[in-house]
Write a protein that holds these residues in place. Sequence first.
Motif, PDB file in Angstrom:
ATOM      1  N   PRO A 134       2.138  15.039 -13.414  1.00  9.01           N
ATOM      2  CA  PRO A 134       2.609  14.533 -14.709  1.00  9.01           C
ATOM      3  C   PRO A 134       3.580  13.358 -14.600  1.00  9.01           C
ATOM      4  CG  PRO A 134       3.500  16.718 -14.277  1.00  9.01           C
ATOM      5  CD  PRO A 134       2.513  16.424 -13.203  1.00  9.01           C
ATOM      6  N   GLY A 135       4.369  13.309 -13.530  1.00  9.89           N
ATOM      7  CA  GLY A 135       5.279  12.174 -13.361  1.00  9.89           C
ATOM      8  C   GLY A 135       4.522  10.881 -13.118  1.00  9.89           C
ATOM      9  N   LEU A 136       3.509  10.938 -12.278  1.00 14.63           N
ATOM     10  CA  LEU A 136       2.666   9.771 -12.026  1.00 14.63           C
ATOM     11  C   LEU A 136       1.887   9.402 -13.276  1.00 14.63           C
ATOM     12  CD1 LEU A 136       1.314   7.697 -10.163  1.00 14.63           C
ATOM     13  CD2 LEU A 136      -0.271   9.495  -9.462  1.00 14.63           C
ATOM     14  N   TRP A 137       1.388  10.411 -14.018  1.00 13.78           N
ATOM     15  CA  TRP A 137       0.623  10.126 -15.224  1.00 13.78           C
ATOM     16  C   TRP A 137       1.487   9.465 -16.286  1.00 13.78           C
ATOM     17  CZ3 TRP A 137      -3.616   8.609 -16.854  1.00 13.78           C
ATOM     18  CH2 TRP A 137      -3.947   8.653 -18.191  1.00 13.78           C
ATOM     19  N   GLN A 138       2.765   9.799 -16.339  1.00 10.40           N
ATOM     20  CA  GLN A 138       3.664   9.155 -17.299  1.00 10.40           C
ATOM     21  C   GLN A 138       3.727   7.655 -17.031  1.00 10.40           C
ATOM     22  OE1 GLN A 138       7.655  10.632 -17.141  1.00 10.40           O
ATOM     23  NE2 GLN A 138       8.278   9.533 -18.964  1.00 10.40           N
ATOM     24  N   ILE A 139       3.811   7.274 -15.767  1.00 10.53           N
ATOM     25  CA  ILE A 139       3.860   5.853 -15.401  1.00 10.53           C
ATOM     26  C   ILE A 139       2.526   5.175 -15.712  1.00 10.53           C
ATOM     27  CG2 ILE A 139       4.081   4.265 -13.450  1.00 10.53           C
ATOM     28  CD1 ILE A 139       5.928   6.421 -12.176  1.00 10.53           C
ATOM     29  N   LEU A 140       1.422   5.805 -15.297  1.00  7.59           N
ATOM     30  CA  LEU A 140       0.104   5.203 -15.504  1.00  7.59           C
ATOM     31  C   LEU A 140      -0.264   5.150 -16.982  1.00  7.59           C
ATOM     32  CD1 LEU A 140      -1.879   6.830 -12.566  1.00  7.59           C
ATOM     33  CD2 LEU A 140      -0.952   4.516 -12.703  1.00  7.59           C
ATOM     34  N   SER A 141       0.077   6.181 -17.737  1.00  8.58           N
ATOM     35  CA  SER A 141      -0.225   6.201 -19.162  1.00  8.58           C
ATOM     36  C   SER A 141       0.511   5.090 -19.898  1.00  8.58           C
ATOM     37  CB  SER A 141       0.154   7.562 -19.742  1.00  8.58           C
ATOM     38  OG  SER A 141      -0.015   7.584 -21.129  1.00  8.58           O
ATOM     39  N   ARG A 142       1.778   4.902 -19.555  1.00 15.17           N
ATOM     40  CA  ARG A 142       2.553   3.823 -20.178  1.00 15.17           C
ATOM     41  C   ARG A 142       1.958   2.462 -19.834  1.00 15.17           C
ATOM     42  NH1 ARG A 142       7.826   3.378 -17.620  1.00 15.17           N
ATOM     43  NH2 ARG A 142       7.522   5.605 -17.647  1.00 15.17           N
ATOM     44  N   GLU A 143       1.544   2.296 -18.587  1.00 20.80           N
ATOM     45  CA  GLU A 143       0.965   1.009 -18.197  1.00 20.80           C
ATOM     46  C   GLU A 143      -0.379   0.764 -18.868  1.00 20.80           C
ATOM     47  OE1 GLU A 143       0.328  -1.846 -14.417  1.00 20.80           O
ATOM     48  OE2 GLU A 143       1.246   0.102 -14.127  1.00 20.80           O
ATOM     49  N   LEU A 144      -1.223   1.786 -18.938  1.00 18.37           N
ATOM     50  CA  LEU A 144      -2.503   1.639 -19.642  1.00 18.37           C
ATOM     51  C   LEU A 144      -2.284   1.304 -21.107  1.00 18.37           C
ATOM     52  CD1 LEU A 144      -4.555   4.581 -18.107  1.00 18.37           C
ATOM     53  CD2 LEU A 144      -5.099   2.159 -17.930  1.00 18.37           C
ATOM     54  N   TYR A 145      -1.294   1.931 -21.723  1.00 16.71           N
ATOM     55  CA  TYR A 145      -0.994   1.665 -23.129  1.00 16.71           C
ATOM     56  C   TYR A 145      -0.527   0.220 -23.317  1.00 16.71           C
ATOM     57  CZ  TYR A 145       1.050   2.182 -27.766  1.00 16.71           C
ATOM     58  OH  TYR A 145       1.356   2.026 -29.085  1.00 16.71           O
ATOM     59  N   ARG A 146       0.314  -0.245 -22.404  1.00 18.60           N
ATOM     60  CA  ARG A 146       0.800  -1.640 -22.499  1.00 18.60           C
ATOM     61  C   ARG A 146      -0.310  -2.657 -22.264  1.00 18.60           C
ATOM     62  NH1 ARG A 146       6.439  -1.064 -19.166  1.00 18.60           N
ATOM     63  NH2 ARG A 146       7.578   0.035 -20.800  1.00 18.60           N
ATOM     64  N   LYS A 147      -1.313  -2.278 -21.492  1.00 19.89           N
ATOM     65  CA  LYS A 147      -2.434  -3.189 -21.245  1.00 19.89           C
ATOM     66  C   LYS A 147      -3.458  -3.151 -22.374  1.00 19.89           C
ATOM     67  CE  LYS A 147      -0.981  -4.009 -17.020  1.00 19.89           C
ATOM     68  NZ  LYS A 147      -0.278  -5.154 -16.618  1.00 19.89           N
ATOM     69  N   GLY A 148      -3.286  -2.236 -23.347  1.00 16.25           N
ATOM     70  CA  GLY A 148      -4.166  -2.201 -24.511  1.00 16.25           C
ATOM     71  C   GLY A 148      -5.254  -1.146 -24.462  1.00 16.25           C
ATOM     72  N   TYR A 149      -5.177  -0.214 -23.517  1.00 16.27           N
ATOM     73  CA  TYR A 149      -6.173   0.844 -23.434  1.00 16.27           C
ATOM     74  C   TYR A 149      -5.691   2.049 -24.229  1.00 16.27           C
ATOM     75  CZ  TYR A 149      -8.182  -1.910 -19.699  1.00 16.27           C
ATOM     76  OH  TYR A 149      -8.736  -2.914 -18.972  1.00 16.27           O
ATOM     77  N   LEU A 150      -6.609   2.689 -24.946  1.00 18.38           N
ATOM     78  CA  LEU A 150      -6.281   3.858 -25.758  1.00 18.38           C
ATOM     79  C   LEU A 150      -7.234   4.992 -25.406  1.00 18.38           C
ATOM     80  CD1 LEU A 150      -5.911   1.988 -29.159  1.00 18.38           C
ATOM     81  CD2 LEU A 150      -4.106   2.566 -27.559  1.00 18.38           C
ATOM     82  N   PHE A 151      -6.679   6.085 -24.896  1.00 15.19           N
ATOM     83  CA  PHE A 151      -7.462   7.259 -24.533  1.00 15.19           C
ATOM     84  C   PHE A 151      -6.756   8.494 -25.077  1.00 15.19           C
ATOM     85  CE2 PHE A 151      -8.271   4.218 -21.059  1.00 15.19           C
ATOM     86  CZ  PHE A 151      -9.644   4.084 -21.218  1.00 15.19           C
ATOM     87  N   PRO A 152      -7.503   9.539 -25.428  1.00 15.83           N
ATOM     88  CA  PRO A 152      -6.857  10.730 -25.977  1.00 15.83           C
ATOM     89  C   PRO A 152      -5.958  11.467 -24.980  1.00 15.83           C
ATOM     90  CG  PRO A 152      -9.250  11.031 -25.839  1.00 15.83           C
ATOM     91  CD  PRO A 152      -8.959   9.634 -25.444  1.00 15.83           C
ATOM     92  N   GLU A 153      -6.126  11.239 -23.685  1.00 14.01           N
ATOM     93  CA  GLU A 153      -5.298  11.921 -22.683  1.00 14.01           C
ATOM     94  C   GLU A 153      -3.915  11.293 -22.531  1.00 14.01           C
ATOM     95  OE1 GLU A 153      -8.190  10.271 -21.437  1.00 14.01           O
ATOM     96  OE2 GLU A 153      -9.555  11.908 -21.853  1.00 14.01           O
ATOM     97  N   MET A 154      -3.689  10.150 -23.131  1.00 13.82           N
ATOM     98  CA  MET A 154      -2.450   9.404 -22.909  1.00 13.82           C
ATOM     99  C   MET A 154      -1.263  10.102 -23.568  1.00 13.82           C
ATOM    100  SD  MET A 154      -3.990   5.590 -23.304  1.00 13.82           S
ATOM    101  CE  MET A 154      -2.542   4.716 -22.818  1.00 13.82           C
TER     102      MET A 154
END
Length: 171
Positions: A134-154
Amino acid sequence: MNPNYYTLYWLNSKLDVAVSQEQYAEIKEVLIDQYLSREMMMNFKNLSRIVQNSNLYFPIFMAPIASYVTFGLFGFNKTGGANKAFMPIFVFNFFFALWYAYTRPLPRRLYTKILADPTSDGQYIRTQIATMKPGLWQILSRELYRKGYLFPEMNEFDEGTEFQKDFVPPY
């Protein structure tokens, strides 16, 4: 066969997801190969090749930087008793430079292709990372969101989760 197929993976931009070598190892840790398609397995194979090359070249590129920093600490002269301390300080600077190289996130097109995959493979990868790391996913989710990707797992779309603010819930 398209001659630009493999060269496209080396062209990285600021729009690509940045992942460090350490984070890549954590991502590989939580995945089971049997649940991935052949195309995704090829993406991981190509990415593993790039990461292995990076593991080979990081020490080669960091040794001159570490020696330059060490010479800078000694004033770029090799006279006097400072020569006895050169090697231990060089080794410290070398390992510090390697630590920086291995933990610095680098943007790669394959990271983006794997993490932002809209198919069931991408959903499996994102879900596994969110569940197991979950710690790694928090970083990756934030980065994906900033790049404009939207997924229900975020994490940015999870409004139902509420974290405790105290050790004991108030009554």
